[in-house]
Scaffold this motif. Sequence first.
Motif, mmCIF file in Angstrom:
data_model
loop_
_atom_site.group_PDB
_atom_site.id
_atom_site.type_symbol
_atom_site.label_atom_id
_atom_site.label_comp_id
_atom_site.label_asym_id
_atom_site.label_seq_id
_atom_site.Cartn_x
_atom_site.Cartn_y
_atom_site.Cartn_z
ATOM 1 N N UNK A 123 34.952 50.456 28.570
ATOM 2 C CA UNK A 123 33.573 50.591 29.015
ATOM 3 C C UNK A 123 33.510 50.389 30.522
ATOM 4 N N UNK A 124 32.968 51.386 31.229
ATOM 5 C CA UNK A 124 32.918 51.353 32.686
ATOM 6 C C UNK A 124 31.479 51.451 33.156
ATOM 7 N N UNK A 125 31.187 50.804 34.281
ATOM 8 C CA UNK A 125 29.890 50.964 34.919
ATOM 9 C C UNK A 125 29.900 52.228 35.764
ATOM 10 N N UNK A 126 28.766 52.504 36.395
ATOM 11 C CA UNK A 126 28.632 53.748 37.151
ATOM 12 C C UNK A 126 29.604 53.809 38.321
ATOM 13 N N UNK A 127 29.913 52.670 38.929
ATOM 14 C CA UNK A 127 30.756 52.644 40.131
ATOM 15 C C UNK A 127 32.210 52.296 39.833
ATOM 16 N N UNK A 128 32.606 52.337 38.580
ATOM 17 C CA UNK A 128 33.969 51.973 38.214
ATOM 18 C C UNK A 128 34.768 53.194 37.772
ATOM 19 N N UNK A 129 36.064 53.137 38.030
ATOM 20 C CA UNK A 129 37.018 54.095 37.481
ATOM 21 C C UNK A 129 37.977 53.344 36.570
ATOM 22 N N UNK A 130 38.628 54.069 35.685
ATOM 23 C CA UNK A 130 39.447 53.406 34.681
ATOM 24 C C UNK A 130 40.906 53.818 34.712
ATOM 25 N N UNK A 131 41.751 52.867 34.335
ATOM 26 C CA UNK A 131 43.175 53.099 34.178
ATOM 27 C C UNK A 131 43.606 52.574 32.809
ATOM 28 N N UNK A 132 44.676 53.136 32.319
ATOM 29 C CA UNK A 132 45.315 52.620 31.116
ATOM 30 C C UNK A 132 46.810 52.508 31.399
ATOM 31 N N UNK A 133 47.377 51.339 31.147
ATOM 32 C CA UNK A 133 48.813 51.165 31.374
ATOM 33 C C UNK A 133 49.447 50.513 30.155
ATOM 34 N N UNK A 134 50.735 50.746 30.025
ATOM 35 C CA UNK A 134 51.512 50.103 28.965
ATOM 36 C C UNK A 134 52.416 49.072 29.626
ATOM 37 N N UNK A 144 35.848 56.891 30.964
ATOM 38 C CA UNK A 144 34.962 55.848 30.459
ATOM 39 C C UNK A 144 34.671 56.075 28.984
ATOM 40 N N UNK A 145 34.683 54.988 28.226
ATOM 41 C CA UNK A 145 34.338 55.057 26.822
ATOM 42 C C UNK A 145 35.473 55.401 25.893
ATOM 43 N N UNK A 146 36.665 55.676 26.425
ATOM 44 C CA UNK A 146 37.778 56.047 25.549
ATOM 45 C C UNK A 146 38.313 54.810 24.829
ATOM 46 N N UNK A 147 38.952 55.048 23.701
ATOM 47 C CA UNK A 147 39.585 53.971 22.949
ATOM 48 C C UNK A 147 41.021 53.822 23.437
ATOM 49 N N UNK A 148 41.383 52.615 23.829
ATOM 50 C CA UNK A 148 42.732 52.375 24.331
ATOM 51 C C UNK A 148 43.720 52.403 23.188
ATOM 52 N N UNK A 149 44.863 53.062 23.368
ATOM 53 C CA UNK A 149 45.861 53.108 22.295
ATOM 54 C C UNK A 149 46.463 51.731 22.038
ATOM 55 N N UNK A 150 47.031 51.525 20.866
ATOM 56 C CA UNK A 150 47.646 50.223 20.554
ATOM 57 C C UNK A 150 48.739 49.876 21.558
ATOM 58 N N UNK A 151 48.722 48.640 22.020
ATOM 59 C CA UNK A 151 49.725 48.169 22.962
ATOM 60 C C UNK A 151 49.413 48.450 24.408
ATOM 61 N N UNK A 152 48.447 49.317 24.686
ATOM 62 C CA UNK A 152 48.094 49.665 26.062
ATOM 63 C C UNK A 152 46.911 48.827 26.528
ATOM 64 N N UNK A 153 46.839 48.614 27.829
ATOM 65 C CA UNK A 153 45.815 47.757 28.433
ATOM 66 C C UNK A 153 44.980 48.603 29.385
ATOM 67 N N UNK A 154 43.670 48.357 29.417
ATOM 68 C CA UNK A 154 42.792 49.063 30.329
ATOM 69 C C UNK A 154 42.503 48.235 31.568
ATOM 70 N N UNK A 155 42.279 48.924 32.682
ATOM 71 C CA UNK A 155 41.905 48.282 33.938
ATOM 72 C C UNK A 155 40.716 49.041 34.506
ATOM 73 N N UNK A 156 39.624 48.336 34.763
ATOM 74 C CA UNK A 156 38.443 48.906 35.405
ATOM 75 C C UNK A 156 38.460 48.526 36.875
ATOM 76 N N UNK A 157 38.279 49.517 37.739
ATOM 77 C CA UNK A 157 38.328 49.309 39.194
ATOM 78 C C UNK A 157 36.996 49.742 39.777
ATOM 79 N N UNK A 158 36.310 48.837 40.494
ATOM 80 C CA UNK A 158 35.044 49.220 41.099
ATOM 81 C C UNK A 158 35.265 49.776 42.496
ATOM 82 N N UNK A 159 34.167 50.165 43.147
ATOM 83 C CA UNK A 159 34.275 50.826 44.445
ATOM 84 C C UNK A 159 34.893 49.918 45.503
ATOM 85 N N UNK A 160 34.758 48.601 45.351
ATOM 86 C CA UNK A 160 35.340 47.671 46.315
ATOM 87 C C UNK A 160 36.760 47.271 46.010
ATOM 88 N N UNK A 161 37.379 47.863 44.966
ATOM 89 C CA UNK A 161 38.753 47.551 44.618
ATOM 90 C C UNK A 161 38.925 46.374 43.688
#
Length: 348
Positions: free
Chosen positions: A60-71, A31-48
């Motif tokens: 930026x993630x909420x308390x119940x979210x996890x994050x992914x970064x993909x190119x 959470x809170x990291x800067x996404x590199x150029x060209x990469x996309x972030x995905x926030x996933x909450x507890x319900x998917x």
Amino acid sequence: MMLDLFKRMARAPSFDATGLGTQLVARPAPAGCLLPPGAVGVAVDAGGHTRRVAAGGRLTLTENESGWCFHPGPYECDLVPFAAAPEIGLRVHFAIDSPDPRMTQQRFDLFLSSEGAGELALAALAARIEAALQRELAQGNLELPPCTTLDEWNAFRAGFNQLLYTRFGVTVDDCVPVDLAGTRDFARGLAARAQAAAPVVIPDLPVPAQDVADPARDDARALRRLFLELPCVMCRVRQAALPQGQDLFHQQQALLQRLDLVCLAASTMPALGLAAPGQPLDQQNQLRRARHSLRAAGALDEAWALLARLERAEDEGLDALFDEADRIVANLEAELEARKRVLAEEVA
């Protein structure tokens, strides 16, 4: 203002983007990291449920979210369409599809939330794509005959592209035949396949366990997939365009009712390690439950492949596809019911 910007950047958690876009397709991100150029972030909450964060932004993630970064790619991989002929290959160039504004959840984002576990390597995604392709060819749902004509190749290419888009959320940019004889050891492959097919003898465990590496992990992953993906499958079936008339409409409604009950069953499965509240379940029956979950997940893969064919089908081919859908839903019903009633079967 510039000083505040640099301070915020300095406080941002570091994110290692090494290999992303080449050997790696996606990686968990803090959470809170800067996404590199060209990469996309995905926030996933507890319900998917997922949401995307644009490239170059802050994840930026909420308390119940996890994050992914993909190119998004593009990527290149060599696939073997026929397991019995590993020297015949396809060189595929693909990319993760751009967001579809008509969809509340992008298919690749759902893939990450339901099947993601740690880093997603290009080789691992290519292996999943290859397995899906081989299954469709083996079942006759895709055709890639020898000496393929241009029309046959175009039909295969269109079906393959739809399969990957529906199953993984990726789009085929290019696909050409390639000779893999110099990179494949056919004899070693046959020996490995024979060894994998050999029965595994485990004392006091009559249930073969070679298809369940880790019962707790495999069961949890399969049930998570069913819980998150079955509602999406049901939504796609509901949106399927049907010709005028009542017959297929009634079949569709009956299918949706059964899928609704399957979704309910997947969300009310008993815990793997409990026979009853406070009573642990023995290892043999845990293996049986895990195997039923994995078989249900296999039927789910078939459902996604069927949706790919359904979205390309002509009116005259819909009857056969709905018959196939009936078989797949019956398998889902049977496996989930069997998992829930493992102990009842044992007593009987």
